[in-house]
Design a protein around this motif. Structure first.
Motif, PDB file in Angstrom:
ATOM      1  N   VAL A 190      44.826  -3.371 -29.683  1.00 20.92           N
ATOM      2  CA  VAL A 190      45.173  -4.402 -28.705  1.00 20.92           C
ATOM      3  C   VAL A 190      45.039  -3.811 -27.309  1.00 20.92           C
ATOM      4  CG1 VAL A 190      46.735  -5.825 -30.118  1.00 20.92           C
ATOM      5  CG2 VAL A 190      47.628  -3.809 -28.941  1.00 20.92           C
ATOM      6  N   ASP A 191      44.639  -4.644 -26.359  1.00 19.56           N
ATOM      7  CA  ASP A 191      44.553  -4.236 -24.949  1.00 19.56           C
ATOM      8  C   ASP A 191      43.706  -2.977 -24.763  1.00 19.56           C
ATOM      9  OD1 ASP A 191      46.271  -6.358 -24.484  1.00 19.56           O
ATOM     10  OD2 ASP A 191      48.062  -5.093 -24.622  1.00 19.56           O
ATOM     11  N   LYS A 192      42.625  -2.862 -25.567  1.00 18.82           N
ATOM     12  CA  LYS A 192      41.658  -1.761 -25.492  1.00 18.82           C
ATOM     13  C   LYS A 192      42.228  -0.408 -25.916  1.00 18.82           C
ATOM     14  CE  LYS A 192      39.041  -4.006 -21.773  1.00 18.82           C
ATOM     15  NZ  LYS A 192      39.867  -5.215 -21.746  1.00 18.82           N
ATOM     16  N   LYS A 193      43.460  -0.422 -26.450  1.00 18.85           N
ATOM     17  CA  LYS A 193      44.083   0.797 -26.959  1.00 18.85           C
ATOM     18  C   LYS A 193      44.530   0.547 -28.390  1.00 18.85           C
ATOM     19  CE  LYS A 193      45.548   2.801 -22.537  1.00 18.85           C
ATOM     20  NZ  LYS A 193      44.636   2.010 -21.704  1.00 18.85           N
ATOM     21  N   VAL A 194      45.361   1.441 -28.924  1.00 14.38           N
ATOM     22  CA  VAL A 194      45.805   1.282 -30.307  1.00 14.38           C
ATOM     23  C   VAL A 194      47.306   1.550 -30.399  1.00 14.38           C
ATOM     24  CG1 VAL A 194      45.316   3.689 -30.966  1.00 14.38           C
ATOM     25  CG2 VAL A 194      45.296   1.902 -32.710  1.00 14.38           C
ATOM     26  N   ARG A 195      47.973   0.742 -31.214  1.00 10.08           N
ATOM     27  CA  ARG A 195      49.387   0.967 -31.514  1.00 10.08           C
ATOM     28  C   ARG A 195      49.482   1.271 -33.002  1.00 10.08           C
ATOM     29  NH1 ARG A 195      53.039  -3.198 -27.876  1.00 10.08           N
ATOM     30  NH2 ARG A 195      51.599  -3.374 -26.108  1.00 10.08           N
ATOM     31  N   VAL A 196      50.036   2.431 -33.342  1.00  9.85           N
ATOM     32  CA  VAL A 196      50.068   2.895 -34.727  1.00  9.85           C
ATOM     33  C   VAL A 196      51.511   2.952 -35.213  1.00  9.85           C
ATOM     34  CG1 VAL A 196      49.345   4.688 -36.338  1.00  9.85           C
ATOM     35  CG2 VAL A 196      48.039   4.310 -34.236  1.00  9.85           C
ATOM     36  N   GLY A 197      51.738   2.442 -36.409  1.00  3.16           N
ATOM     37  CA  GLY A 197      53.074   2.503 -36.978  1.00  3.16           C
ATOM     38  C   GLY A 197      53.084   1.946 -38.384  1.00  3.16           C
ATOM     39  N   THR A 198      54.263   1.909 -38.947  1.00  2.00           N
ATOM     40  CA  THR A 198      54.435   1.304 -40.266  1.00  2.00           C
ATOM     41  C   THR A 198      54.489  -0.212 -40.118  1.00  2.00           C
ATOM     42  OG1 THR A 198      56.831   1.343 -40.107  1.00  2.00           O
ATOM     43  CG2 THR A 198      55.753   3.323 -41.017  1.00  2.00           C
ATOM     44  N   MET A 199      54.499  -0.872 -41.255  1.00  2.00           N
ATOM     45  CA  MET A 199      54.637  -2.326 -41.227  1.00  2.00           C
ATOM     46  C   MET A 199      55.919  -2.726 -40.501  1.00  2.00           C
ATOM     47  SD  MET A 199      52.988  -5.004 -42.310  1.00  2.00           S
ATOM     48  CE  MET A 199      52.025  -4.490 -43.743  1.00  2.00           C
ATOM     49  N   ALA A 200      57.005  -2.007 -40.772  1.00  2.00           N
ATOM     50  CA  ALA A 200      58.289  -2.328 -40.129  1.00  2.00           C
ATOM     51  C   ALA A 200      58.200  -2.147 -38.617  1.00  2.00           C
ATOM     52  CB  ALA A 200      59.393  -1.453 -40.714  1.00  2.00           C
ATOM     53  N   ASP A 201      57.497  -1.109 -38.176  1.00  2.00           N
ATOM     54  CA  ASP A 201      57.335  -0.885 -36.731  1.00  2.00           C
ATOM     55  C   ASP A 201      56.646  -2.079 -36.076  1.00  2.00           C
ATOM     56  OD1 ASP A 201      58.441   1.677 -36.930  1.00  2.00           O
ATOM     57  OD2 ASP A 201      56.483   2.608 -37.290  1.00  2.00           O
ATOM     58  N   HIS A 202      55.570  -2.534 -36.686  1.00  2.00           N
ATOM     59  CA  HIS A 202      54.805  -3.634 -36.093  1.00  2.00           C
ATOM     60  C   HIS A 202      55.571  -4.962 -36.154  1.00  2.00           C
ATOM     61  CE1 HIS A 202      51.365  -1.171 -35.325  1.00  2.00           C
ATOM     62  NE2 HIS A 202      51.173  -0.884 -36.596  1.00  2.00           N
ATOM     63  N   MET A 203      56.398  -5.114 -37.160  1.00  2.00           N
ATOM     64  CA  MET A 203      57.196  -6.333 -37.250  1.00  2.00           C
ATOM     65  C   MET A 203      58.165  -6.442 -36.078  1.00  2.00           C
ATOM     66  SD  MET A 203      56.314  -8.017 -40.065  1.00  2.00           S
ATOM     67  CE  MET A 203      57.679  -8.973 -40.680  1.00  2.00           C
ATOM     68  N   ARG A 204      58.544  -5.287 -35.510  1.00  2.00           N
ATOM     69  CA  ARG A 204      59.476  -5.281 -34.374  1.00  2.00           C
ATOM     70  C   ARG A 204      58.763  -5.316 -33.023  1.00  2.00           C
ATOM     71  NH1 ARG A 204      62.048  -1.360 -37.827  1.00  2.00           N
ATOM     72  NH2 ARG A 204      60.957   0.321 -36.706  1.00  2.00           N
ATOM     73  N   ASP A 205      57.439  -5.133 -33.041  1.00  2.00           N
ATOM     74  CA  ASP A 205      56.686  -5.081 -31.788  1.00  2.00           C
ATOM     75  C   ASP A 205      56.630  -6.479 -31.162  1.00  2.00           C
ATOM     76  OD1 ASP A 205      54.503  -4.881 -29.833  1.00  2.00           O
ATOM     77  OD2 ASP A 205      53.977  -2.987 -30.828  1.00  2.00           O
ATOM     78  N   ARG A 206      56.858  -6.542 -29.853  1.00  2.00           N
ATOM     79  CA  ARG A 206      56.920  -7.836 -29.179  1.00  2.00           C
ATOM     80  C   ARG A 206      55.573  -8.262 -28.586  1.00  2.00           C
ATOM     81  NH1 ARG A 206      60.490 -10.060 -31.632  1.00  2.00           N
ATOM     82  NH2 ARG A 206      60.371 -11.727 -30.069  1.00  2.00           N
ATOM     83  N   HIS A 207      54.526  -7.477 -28.769  1.00  2.00           N
ATOM     84  CA  HIS A 207      53.224  -7.863 -28.236  1.00  2.00           C
ATOM     85  C   HIS A 207      52.815  -9.203 -28.851  1.00  2.00           C
ATOM     86  CE1 HIS A 207      48.866  -7.936 -27.592  1.00  2.00           C
ATOM     87  NE2 HIS A 207      49.045  -7.047 -26.634  1.00  2.00           N
ATOM     88  N   PRO A 208      52.331 -10.153 -28.038  1.00  2.00           N
ATOM     89  CA  PRO A 208      52.042 -11.503 -28.558  1.00  2.00           C
ATOM     90  C   PRO A 208      51.078 -11.525 -29.739  1.00  2.00           C
ATOM     91  CG  PRO A 208      52.011 -11.507 -26.156  1.00  2.00           C
ATOM     92  CD  PRO A 208      52.158 -10.072 -26.575  1.00  2.00           C
ATOM     93  N   TRP A 209      49.967 -10.765 -29.650  1.00  2.00           N
ATOM     94  CA  TRP A 209      48.998 -10.796 -30.765  1.00  2.00           C
ATOM     95  C   TRP A 209      49.625 -10.211 -32.025  1.00  2.00           C
ATOM     96  CZ3 TRP A 209      46.542  -7.922 -34.417  1.00  2.00           C
ATOM     97  CH2 TRP A 209      45.434  -8.523 -35.042  1.00  2.00           C
TER      98      TRP A 209
END
Length: 262
Positions: free
Chosen positions: A218-237
């Protein structure tokens, strides 16, 4: 999750004309993990994979694969690192004029000097490893179903006993049963062979079922984590992707499967 990084990317920038796909992207892939790579259309999922393999040259950044500098290392070292990797492209990318056995043997012929009977034995072993029947060997890709072609492509990707396997949309075009079977095959092979797997996918079921971590572009970069991490991420996409109805169904199915396996 901690471990040795078999892929290390720093400050990656991929640009095509005026279009910037990645800008300042950093990523580590750890030995023995299954890393899913997801992102919206145009986020550069396949471009990232090709860059790691040295098949796309970025405008800036550093890429290290199995301890080798992909961009600046000497040609022999880069080639040696590439032979320690296997790739399954989205459509299987099999040679239509070769049989399945000949397709699996193609990397052996290019990189190894083995007697023909031994290559026949090794090809038969790889074909069996991916769950294809022995009579698939003499057939041509056009004689196989889509699911069988993907398994044949995976057999070829495993031809040289790689340490790292790259999968580009491995379950695309498969029905749910076929896709679930392919996910199970990938996880079984990863565990039995000690593989590191980088899987570009849009399949939420695959992410939930077999990925240890997920890299979201996202946003030309990468966010790496577990499924639980991403479930908490507030990024709209990320919110839309991981909290939509398809996501909830996939995660519920994965929870049910893990409960049955315990």
């Amino acid at each position: 999750m901690a471990g040795e990084a078999v892929i290390r990317i720093r400050g990656l920038r991929n640009q095509f004309g005026r279009q910037v796909v990645h800008d300042g992207l950093d990523l580590d892939v750890l030995r023995g993990e299954v890393l899913g790579v997801v992102g919206g259309s145009g986020s550069g999922k396949s471009v990232l994979m090709l860059t790691i393999l040295g098949l796309n040259r970025p405008s800036a950044g550093a890429v290290e694969l199995l301890g080798v500098d992909v961009l600046r290392g000497d040609a022999e070292a880069r080639a040696a690192a590439q032979t320690r990797c296997g790739v399954l492209f989205q459509d299987g990318a099999l040679f239509s004029s070769l049989t399945v056995t000949e397709n699996v043997q193609a990397p052996m012929r290019e990189h190894l000097r083995l007697p023909a009977p031994l290559m026949d034995e090794l090809a038969a072993l790889k074909i069996a490893m991916v769950g294809l029947p022995p009579d698939a060997g003499p057939k041509y890709p056009g004689e196989l179903s889509g699911g069988m072609r993907k398994r044949a492509g995976l057999a070829r990707a495993l031809s040289l006993d790689p340490e790292v396997v790259f999968l580009d949309e491995p379950t695309a075009g498969l029905d749910p049963i076929g896709a679930a079977g392919f996910d199970e095959l990938i996880r079984d092979l990863q565990r039995s062979l000690g593989l590191t797997v980088v899987m570009v996918t849009h399949d939420l079921d695959s992410l939930a079922a077999i990925c240890d971590r997920i890299a979201v572009l996202v946003d030309k970069k990468v966010r790496v984590g577990t499924m639980a991490d991403h479930m908490r991420d507030r990024h709209p996409w990320i919110q839309e992707y991981f909290h939509g109805p398809r996501a909830r169904a996939a995660f519920a199915a994965a929870d049910m499967a893990s409960g049955e396996g315990s």
